[in-house]
Design a protein around this motif. Structure first.
Motif, mmCIF file in Angstrom:
data_model
loop_
_atom_site.group_PDB
_atom_site.id
_atom_site.type_symbol
_atom_site.label_atom_id
_atom_site.label_comp_id
_atom_site.label_asym_id
_atom_site.label_seq_id
_atom_site.Cartn_x
_atom_site.Cartn_y
_atom_site.Cartn_z
ATOM 1 N N LEU A 44 48.200 41.756 32.059
ATOM 2 C CA LEU A 44 48.400 41.371 33.537
ATOM 3 C C LEU A 44 47.852 42.537 34.356
ATOM 4 C CD1 LEU A 44 49.324 39.476 35.479
ATOM 5 C CD2 LEU A 44 51.731 40.387 35.360
ATOM 6 N N LEU A 45 48.358 43.610 33.971
ATOM 7 C CA LEU A 45 47.705 44.908 34.575
ATOM 8 C C LEU A 45 46.386 45.237 34.924
ATOM 9 C CD1 LEU A 45 50.523 47.474 33.523
ATOM 10 C CD2 LEU A 45 50.334 46.694 35.822
ATOM 11 N N LEU A 46 45.614 44.779 33.614
ATOM 12 C CA LEU A 46 44.410 44.940 33.614
ATOM 13 C C LEU A 46 43.725 43.938 34.548
ATOM 14 C CD1 LEU A 46 43.453 45.642 29.926
ATOM 15 C CD2 LEU A 46 43.165 46.959 31.756
ATOM 16 N N ALA A 47 44.124 42.608 34.486
ATOM 17 C CA ALA A 47 43.628 41.599 35.194
ATOM 18 C C ALA A 47 43.897 41.831 36.867
ATOM 19 C CB ALA A 47 44.312 40.197 35.129
ATOM 20 N N LEU A 48 44.813 42.595 37.155
ATOM 21 C CA LEU A 48 45.056 43.042 38.461
ATOM 22 C C LEU A 48 44.221 44.239 38.947
ATOM 23 C CD1 LEU A 48 48.978 42.606 39.013
ATOM 24 C CD2 LEU A 48 47.328 40.982 39.811
#
Lengths: 580, 166
Positions: free
Chosen positions: A287-291
């Motif tokens: 999720l962090l990477l996607a953000l």
């Protein structure tokens, strides 16, 4: 029967007596066993007894826990209570210290940096704070035999003086006993002197089954240090079957094990090393990477745009500066649309360099159209005035044309006489020129030679042209001769520059043989003056015409063949560089 | 650790000269005040024997008392040797120290002991009769010492060290 009994008694009495003794011993075993165990525990076979009892005691304890749990709970109750209280007290103290430090460092840049470090490493924030803020050194480590207070191992920081480790360990043990006795805890109580503080010095005593570990510390120790010391003590107990015996016997392996486990420097380093748990706190990485990925792309794009904008502004500024620095241009406005168009407005002298020259070399970056909107203007910049003079005068290659800051046009070098004459006539009319300096402008050699030859020819022709006067007359009516003389003089004066000579005309008056000198001298003077006036009237410059003092210039041959009652002109040629 | 160490406790009545003997024999790491506060003072010395062996004696100088209380019994724990000190000029101190020995032996059955009859420099005022000393020598090693002059001190410690070596 009696014999049989007697016989049996004879044969079997020793066996019967032995069996009776064994039965008696068996019956008395419960009474004798405690004493036997005590004797064995104090004797040389104590260790063997401990090994023999280890397994059945452990099994019995397991059965008791399963089947008589309450009994075990009741037995352990006095121990569990203090242990729990101690653990809670330690935890609360650590929590309070960490909470205070966290509050102190939360809102500072350093605190934010530590939070980032804690987030990256997966460590608790308090641990990161402590790792950065606490400074601690282990001064001494004593491994002390619990029973005797004797030192099993002593390690100290390198720069500390030697001390009586045995005496200190003994006193530590005595003081521990003293404290325990003062608090009425009794020798077998679980409580003990665990720590003491004097100024910046701190004493930790960590108890083990066979040996205690006493650490003298300086500064504020990180929380992990206590755990490191506990682990070291546990390792020593686990690795060495009986460290006391081993060391007392001088066993090298025991001493080496102590030294390895109780290295102060290694323990300090281990205490401040970030712990890498097997499974750190879970991070929502996907999720962090996607953000973060779009944010990263936006940041990259913004950085690229910023760099491009900076480069574009530098390009526009550079172009404007180049135009401003070029003579003949007057820049009044620069307009641009990034990566599309640049418009330069102002005025330009036609003799200035063409504006297309500003387009090269092409700068790096995006493509853009460059438009020039210049009104014509007459520039007085020396470089442009010089260019204008070159365009108008069309000098030959060997002529240098320059204009200085005072707008003075300098012509230097060698050129055909005709060009020189034309240039002298036109130079002062070039726009922007205030004065002309042609002192260093010379006719080329071939032209000069031709001009001088023509002057010689003209002088010869003039020598043969005479204006005849009536006897005693001071006026003549010989217009043909006058015209011929004036024409040649005009030509001769024009050839002065190309020939590099100063040309003047010497006017001679003559008389015939009659009359005396008193009459003839004024007559000659009057006839010469008449010719000069006639030539001036014909357009020749008066300053170039002078009277000759005598007839020395008249060739004798000419004098012999021509009537002497006349006036004539000869050329005076002098080097232009040899002016008086 | 260059030498084997043994814990030795020094017992004796008040004023028999224990601390003076310690001062004569040991390095005196700690102040005397520990005797009156904690009730014990610990010092150490490595004793080299004639046969080339050596032993480190860690001496617990226990404050003088008539009997061993609970704290002093804790101090005795783990001791393998006893230095019993009596004042030759006061026979009562000999009875006291022998009582202390009996009490210690009940706690430490295997302990080795050496008796020091101190104040040899005042031998003319001794109350302990030579016959008593001779009788004592049958039970344990007895040394007549003087903390003031140092006479007999080193041999007494050496004898104890010798008896403690394996």
């Amino acid at each position: 029967m009696a014999e049989f009994e007697r016989l049996r008694a004879l044969l079997l009495d020793p066996e019967r007596q032995r069996l009776d003794a064994l039965e008696a011993a068996r019956d008395g075993l419960p009474q004798a066993l405690p004493a036997a165990l005590e004797a064995a525990a104090r004797g040389a076979d104590a260790e063997r007894l401990a090994r023999a009892l280890a397994e059945p005691v452990a099994g019995a304890l397991g059965s008791a826990v399963r089947e008589q749990r309450q009994t075990i709970v009741d037995a352990l109750f006095p121990i569990i209570g203090p242990a729990i209280r101690k653990a809670i007290a330690e935890a609360l103290r650590d929590f309070t210290e960490g909470f205070n430090r966290a509050l102190e460092s939360s809102l500072t840049p350093r605190g934010l940096r530590w939070r980032l470090e804690a987030w990256r490493s997966g460590l608790p924030y308090a641990q990161v704070v402590l790792r950065h803020t606490l400074r601690c050194r282990i001064d001494h480590l004593f491994l002390i035999e619990r029973e005797t207070g004797l030192v099993l191992h002593h390690a100290a920081a390198p720069d500390l003086p030697d001390l009586d480790a045995d005496a200190i360990a003994g006193m530590l043990t005595a003081i521990g006993d003293f404290v325990r006795d003062s608090l009425r805890l009794g020798g077998g109580a679980a409580g003990s002197l665990a720590s003491a503080t004097v100024g910046e010095h701190l004493l930790w005593v960590i108890e083990g089954p066979r040996a205690n570990l006493a650490a003298f510390l300086r500064g504020v120790p990180p929380p992990a240090l206590h755990a490191q010391l506990e682990q070291a003590l546990e390792r020593l107990h686990a690795e060495l079957d009986n460290p006391l015996q081993g060391l007392q016997a001088g066993a090298a392996d025991a001493g080496a094990a102590f030294a390895a486990a109780l290295d102060p420097g290694a323990l300090e380093r281990a205490a401040v090393q970030p712990e890498r748990p097997g499974r750190g706190p879970s991070r929502p990485w996907p999720l962090l990477l996607a953000l973060l990925l779009p944010l990263l792309l936006v940041l990259v794009w913004a950085a690229w745009r910023g760099r491009e904008a900076q480069r574009w502004q530098a390009r526009v500024q550079s172009l404007g500066e180049r135009v401003r620095a070029t003579p003949g241009y007057l820049l009044t406005a620069v307009e641009d649309i990034p990566c599309r168009e640049i418009v330069l407005r102002g005025a330009r002298d036609p003799d200035a360099p063409p504006p297309e020259g500003f387009l090269a070399p092409r700068p790096p970056g995006c493509e853009a159209a460059v438009r020039f909107e210049f009104q014509p203007v007459l520039s007085l910049a020396p470089a442009i005035v010089a260019a204008r003079a070159r365009r108008l005068l069309a000098p030959p290659p060997r002529v240098v044309v320059e204009v200085d800051a005072a707008a003075r046009l300098s012509l230097r070098g060698a050129a055909p006489a005709a060009w020189i004459a034309a240039a002298r006539a036109q130079a002062a009319w070039v726009p922007g020129v205030s004065s002309v300096d042609d002192a260093d402008l010379h006719a080329s050699d071939a032209a000069r030679g031709a001009a001088r030859a023509e002057l010689a020819r003209l002088d010869g022709e003039l020598a043969g042209l005479r204006v005849a006067f009536a006897p005693g007359g001071t006026g003549a009516d010989d217009s043909a001769a006058l015209v011929a003389i004036a024409e040649r003089l005009r030509r001769a004066l024009a050839l002065a520059g190309p020939a590099g000579l100063q040309v003047r005309a010497a006017i001679h008056g003559g008389n015939d043989a009659s009359g005396n000198e008193a009459v003839n001298a004024p007559l000659r003077r009057a006839r010469a003056e008449w010719l000069r006036a006639a030539l001036v009237q014909a357009g020749l410059p008066a300053e170039a015409l002078q009277f000759a003092t005598d007839d020395a210039l008249v060739p004798p041959t000419a004098a012999a063949t021509l009537p002497q009652r006349s006036a004539h002109v000869r050329l005076i040629l002098e080097d232009a560089d040899a002016k008086p | 650790m260059t030498a084997t160490a043994r814990k030795v406790c020094m017992l004796g009545d008040f004023g028999v000269g224990k601390s003076s003997l310690v001062a004569r024999f040991l390095r005196n790491t700690f102040d005397e005040k520990y005797l009156t506060t904690v009730g014990v003072k610990v010092d150490s010395r490595e004793v080299a024997l004639d046969d080339g062996r050596s032993l480190k004696l860690v001496l617990w100088d226990i404050a003088g008392k008539n009997a061993l209380d609970a704290l002093n019994q804790n101090y005795l724990r783990g001791a393998t040797g006893l230095l019993l000190v009596a004042d030759g000029t006061r026979e009562a101190t000999l009875r006291t120290v022998l009582g202390l020995l009996m009490q210690a032996r009940s706690l430490l059955p295997e302990v080795r002991a050496v008796l020091l009859l101190n104040k040899l420099d005042l031998v003319e005022r001794w109350e302990v009769a030579p016959s008593t000393v001779a009788e004592l020598r049958h039970a344990l090693p007895v040394f007549e010492t003087s903390a003031r002059t140092g006479d007999g001190v080193e041999p007494a410690f050496a004898e104890l060290a010798r008896s403690l070596l394996p």
